[in-house]
Design a protein around this motif. Structure first.
Motif, PDB file in Angstrom:
ATOM      1  N   ILE A  22      -9.671  -3.986 -42.587  1.00 39.94           N
ATOM      2  CA  ILE A  22      -8.888  -4.715 -41.734  1.00 39.94           C
ATOM      3  C   ILE A  22      -7.582  -4.012 -41.381  1.00 39.94           C
ATOM      4  N   GLY A  23      -6.844  -3.620 -42.209  1.00 34.41           N
ATOM      5  CA  GLY A  23      -5.667  -2.739 -41.894  1.00 34.41           C
ATOM      6  C   GLY A  23      -5.905  -1.700 -41.143  1.00 34.41           C
ATOM      7  N   THR A  24      -6.877  -0.816 -41.284  1.00 30.96           N
ATOM      8  CA  THR A  24      -6.937   0.346 -40.384  1.00 30.96           C
ATOM      9  C   THR A  24      -7.547   0.017 -38.999  1.00 30.96           C
ATOM     10  N   MET A  25      -8.357  -1.082 -38.793  1.00 29.24           N
ATOM     11  CA  MET A  25      -8.613  -1.599 -37.766  1.00 29.24           C
ATOM     12  C   MET A  25      -7.298  -2.101 -36.696  1.00 29.24           C
ATOM     13  N   ILE A  26      -6.673  -2.940 -37.450  1.00 30.78           N
ATOM     14  CA  ILE A  26      -5.246  -3.461 -36.845  1.00 30.78           C
ATOM     15  C   ILE A  26      -4.364  -2.204 -36.444  1.00 30.78           C
ATOM     16  N   GLY A  27      -4.294  -1.121 -37.328  1.00 27.53           N
ATOM     17  CA  GLY A  27      -3.461  -0.073 -37.178  1.00 27.53           C
ATOM     18  C   GLY A  27      -3.761   0.731 -35.979  1.00 27.53           C
ATOM     19  N   GLN A  28      -5.139   0.932 -35.562  1.00 33.00           N
ATOM     20  CA  GLN A  28      -5.713   1.672 -34.639  1.00 33.00           C
ATOM     21  C   GLN A  28      -6.139   0.914 -33.391  1.00 33.00           C
ATOM     22  N   ASP A  29      -6.380  -0.187 -33.710  1.00 27.46           N
ATOM     23  CA  ASP A  29      -6.399  -1.012 -32.215  1.00 27.46           C
ATOM     24  C   ASP A  29      -5.485  -1.777 -31.446  1.00 27.46           C
ATOM     25  N   TYR A  30      -4.408  -2.014 -32.396  1.00 30.16           N
ATOM     26  CA  TYR A  30      -3.224  -2.717 -31.748  1.00 30.16           C
ATOM     27  C   TYR A  30      -1.978  -2.167 -32.143  1.00 30.16           C
ATOM     28  N   ASP A  31      -1.223  -2.201 -31.026  1.00 28.82           N
ATOM     29  CA  ASP A  31       0.092  -1.846 -30.802  1.00 28.82           C
ATOM     30  C   ASP A  31       0.924  -2.698 -31.634  1.00 28.82           C
ATOM     31  N   ILE A  32       0.881  -2.794 -32.902  1.00 22.27           N
ATOM     32  CA  ILE A  32       2.256  -3.611 -33.632  1.00 22.27           C
ATOM     33  C   ILE A  32       2.279  -2.689 -34.786  1.00 22.27           C
ATOM     34  N   ASN A  45      -7.115   1.877 -55.878  1.00 19.09           N
ATOM     35  CA  ASN A  45      -7.781   2.878 -55.078  1.00 19.09           C
ATOM     36  C   ASN A  45      -7.305   2.738 -53.472  1.00 19.09           C
ATOM     37  N   LEU A  46      -6.491   1.813 -53.346  1.00 20.62           N
ATOM     38  CA  LEU A  46      -6.273   1.790 -51.992  1.00 20.62           C
ATOM     39  C   LEU A  46      -5.764   2.922 -51.399  1.00 20.62           C
ATOM     40  N   GLU A  47      -4.796   3.720 -51.709  1.00 16.59           N
ATOM     41  CA  GLU A  47      -4.111   4.679 -51.272  1.00 16.59           C
ATOM     42  C   GLU A  47      -5.259   6.086 -50.892  1.00 16.59           C
ATOM     43  N   SER A  48      -6.289   6.081 -51.922  1.00 19.79           N
ATOM     44  CA  SER A  48      -7.071   7.030 -51.898  1.00 19.79           C
ATOM     45  C   SER A  48      -7.997   6.954 -50.690  1.00 19.79           C
ATOM     46  N   ALA A  49      -7.800   5.884 -49.865  1.00 20.80           N
ATOM     47  CA  ALA A  49      -8.796   5.660 -48.796  1.00 20.80           C
ATOM     48  C   ALA A  49      -8.255   6.532 -47.668  1.00 20.80           C
ATOM     49  N   PHE A  50      -6.994   7.082 -47.630  1.00 19.53           N
ATOM     50  CA  PHE A  50      -6.470   7.531 -46.504  1.00 19.53           C
ATOM     51  C   PHE A  50      -6.143   9.035 -46.895  1.00 19.53           C
ATOM     52  N   MET A  51      -6.160   9.514 -47.909  1.00 20.80           N
ATOM     53  CA  MET A  51      -5.856  10.829 -48.532  1.00 20.80           C
ATOM     54  C   MET A  51      -6.136  11.971 -47.716  1.00 20.80           C
ATOM     55  N   LYS A  52      -7.522  11.939 -47.321  1.00 14.67           N
ATOM     56  CA  LYS A  52      -7.866  13.215 -46.609  1.00 14.67           C
ATOM     57  C   LYS A  52      -7.120  13.687 -45.374  1.00 14.67           C
ATOM     58  N   SER A  92       3.149   7.882 -42.809  1.00 18.45           N
ATOM     59  CA  SER A  92       2.790   7.080 -41.550  1.00 18.45           C
ATOM     60  C   SER A  92       1.182   7.499 -41.218  1.00 18.45           C
ATOM     61  N   LEU A  93       0.414   6.693 -41.117  1.00 20.30           N
ATOM     62  CA  LEU A  93      -0.916   6.883 -40.971  1.00 20.30           C
ATOM     63  C   LEU A  93      -1.379   6.917 -39.385  1.00 20.30           C
ATOM     64  N   GLU A  94      -0.838   6.140 -38.707  1.00 21.08           N
ATOM     65  CA  GLU A  94      -0.888   5.897 -37.108  1.00 21.08           C
ATOM     66  C   GLU A  94       0.442   6.014 -36.615  1.00 21.08           C
ATOM     67  N   VAL A 229     -11.265   7.525 -44.877  1.00 21.76           N
ATOM     68  CA  VAL A 229     -11.468   6.205 -43.909  1.00 21.76           C
ATOM     69  C   VAL A 229     -10.913   6.396 -42.637  1.00 21.76           C
ATOM     70  N   LEU A 230      -9.573   6.872 -42.819  1.00 20.37           N
ATOM     71  CA  LEU A 230      -8.851   7.006 -41.556  1.00 20.37           C
ATOM     72  C   LEU A 230      -9.386   7.627 -40.452  1.00 20.37           C
ATOM     73  N   ASN A 231     -10.097   8.944 -40.481  1.00 15.97           N
ATOM     74  CA  ASN A 231     -10.819   9.608 -39.653  1.00 15.97           C
ATOM     75  C   ASN A 231     -12.128   9.123 -39.222  1.00 15.97           C
ATOM     76  N   TRP A 232     -12.630   8.377 -40.296  1.00 14.84           N
ATOM     77  CA  TRP A 232     -14.032   7.685 -39.994  1.00 14.84           C
ATOM     78  C   TRP A 232     -13.676   6.516 -38.922  1.00 14.84           C
ATOM     79  N   PHE A 233     -12.807   5.905 -38.984  1.00 11.39           N
ATOM     80  CA  PHE A 233     -12.588   4.938 -38.312  1.00 11.39           C
ATOM     81  C   PHE A 233     -12.171   5.421 -36.764  1.00 11.39           C
ATOM     82  N   ARG A 234     -11.426   6.513 -36.837  1.00  9.98           N
ATOM     83  CA  ARG A 234     -10.933   7.117 -35.342  1.00  9.98           C
ATOM     84  C   ARG A 234     -12.209   7.573 -34.934  1.00  9.98           C
TER      85      ARG A 234
END
Ligand code: ATP
Ligand code: MG
Length: 277
Positions: A22-32, A45-52, A92-94, A229-234
């Motif tokens: 949900i965090g990734t979707m909000i971060g990529q789909d919404y300007d907030i 393990n939360l941080e590891s989702a975004f490491m790559k 910063s992820l997005e 996860v970040l790139n896969w969502f993108r």
């Protein structure tokens, strides 16, 4: 603007995965401005989702003994905590939309930790429009008690196992602070073909809070294990109906939108047009 706490009465039901999706979707789909973080001690393990996607920044942090959260605790104690210092300690992820704060590297909470964590997220709440917190499960964690108390909305992760739902409905493992909170329920690793689907669970257990199923997705699981996860969502979140994770993204998108509406975000105005990001 709003603290969104992800909590589960039970371990291993998908609480972190739900917060990440949900965090990734909000971060990529919404300007907030969205912040995502977790308050576990020892293992998370939360941080590891975004490491790559952010290898360099992570590599710099892995060898240090403190984390973003630990540094903020230090600043708080010396009365130097500010919104700017919080932003400075995130990855910063997005750009301008989704920041990650690394959780503590300490082994356990000391007595005043809950109120310090509460104060840090209160400060973060002044800048970010959504603060997403993946907190420790169950009814015993003192930090979780504080953060549920401070939450604007609690997202409760349950599963389709009747024992988990019954325990929840009977309010076993409920921190007292949960009583009068606005809640939505997410069934993690959701299997829509099960007899215990959202409609049945809602009806059979007379649950008034909104319930959603966040679908099981093999690709999501793989992306999480690949720390990507970040790139896969993108890449995949706007793919068409024939994409194997189409249903997953549809549901995550729906839940994210409803959640934002609940916290008062105008989702029509803040939605980013497809292809822009
Ligand atoms: N929607 C999903 N699709 C596929 N796999 C999932 C999904 N949600 C969770 N999982 C998998 O289930 C396992 C547990 O998930 P997760 O770590 O998110 O649970 P948790 O509730 O945060 O656990 P803990 O209590 O240990 O913090 C992981 O292996 C994860 O990859
Ligand atoms: Mg977890």
């Amino acid at each position: 603007m709003a603290k969104i706490v992800f909590w589960s009465p039970d371990q291993g039901r998908g609480n972190t995965s739900n917060a990440v999706a949900i965090g990734t979707m909000i971060g990529q789909d919404y300007d907030i401005r969205t912040l995502i973080t977790q308050t576990h001690f020892r293992r998370s393990n939360l941080e590891s989702a975004f490491m790559k996607a952010k290898e360099l920044q992570f590599r710099n942090l892995v060898n240090t003994t403190t984390s973003g959260m630990d540094n903020l605790e230090r600043l708080f104690k010396s009365k130097r905590l500010s919104v700017d210092s919080i932003c400075d300690h995130t990855i910063s992820l997005e750009t301008g939309r989704l920041d990650l704060l690394m959780g503590t590297k300490k082994a356990e909470a000391h007595e005043s930790y809950p109120s310090i964590a509460g104060a840090i997220f209160d400060e973060a709440d002044r800048y970010y429009q959504a603060v997403i917190l993946d907190i420790h499960s169950g009814g015993k964690d003192i930090v979780s008690h504080q953060l549920i108390k401070d939450a604007d909305i609690v997202v409760v992760t349950l599963s389709q196992d009747t024992s988990v739902i019954e325990n929840y409905v009977e309010q076993k493992e409920w921190p007292d602070e949960l009583q009068n909170k606005t809640k939505i329920i997410l069934l993690g690793q959701y299997d829509k073909y099960s007899k215990y689907n959202v409609a049945n669970i809602k009806r059979n257990y007379k649950i008034n809070d909104p319930i959603y199923g966040l679908p099981y997705s093999s690709e999501f699981r793989d992306a999480f294990n690949d720390k990507d996860v970040l790139n896969w969502f993108r890449r995949a979140r706007n793919a068409g109906k024939r994409h194997p994770s189409y249903n997953f993204f549809q549901e995550v998108r729906k839940i994210s939108k409803d959640l934002l509406i609940q916290i008062g975000v105008n989702t029509e105005i803040k939605r980013i047009e497809r292809g822009v990001s």
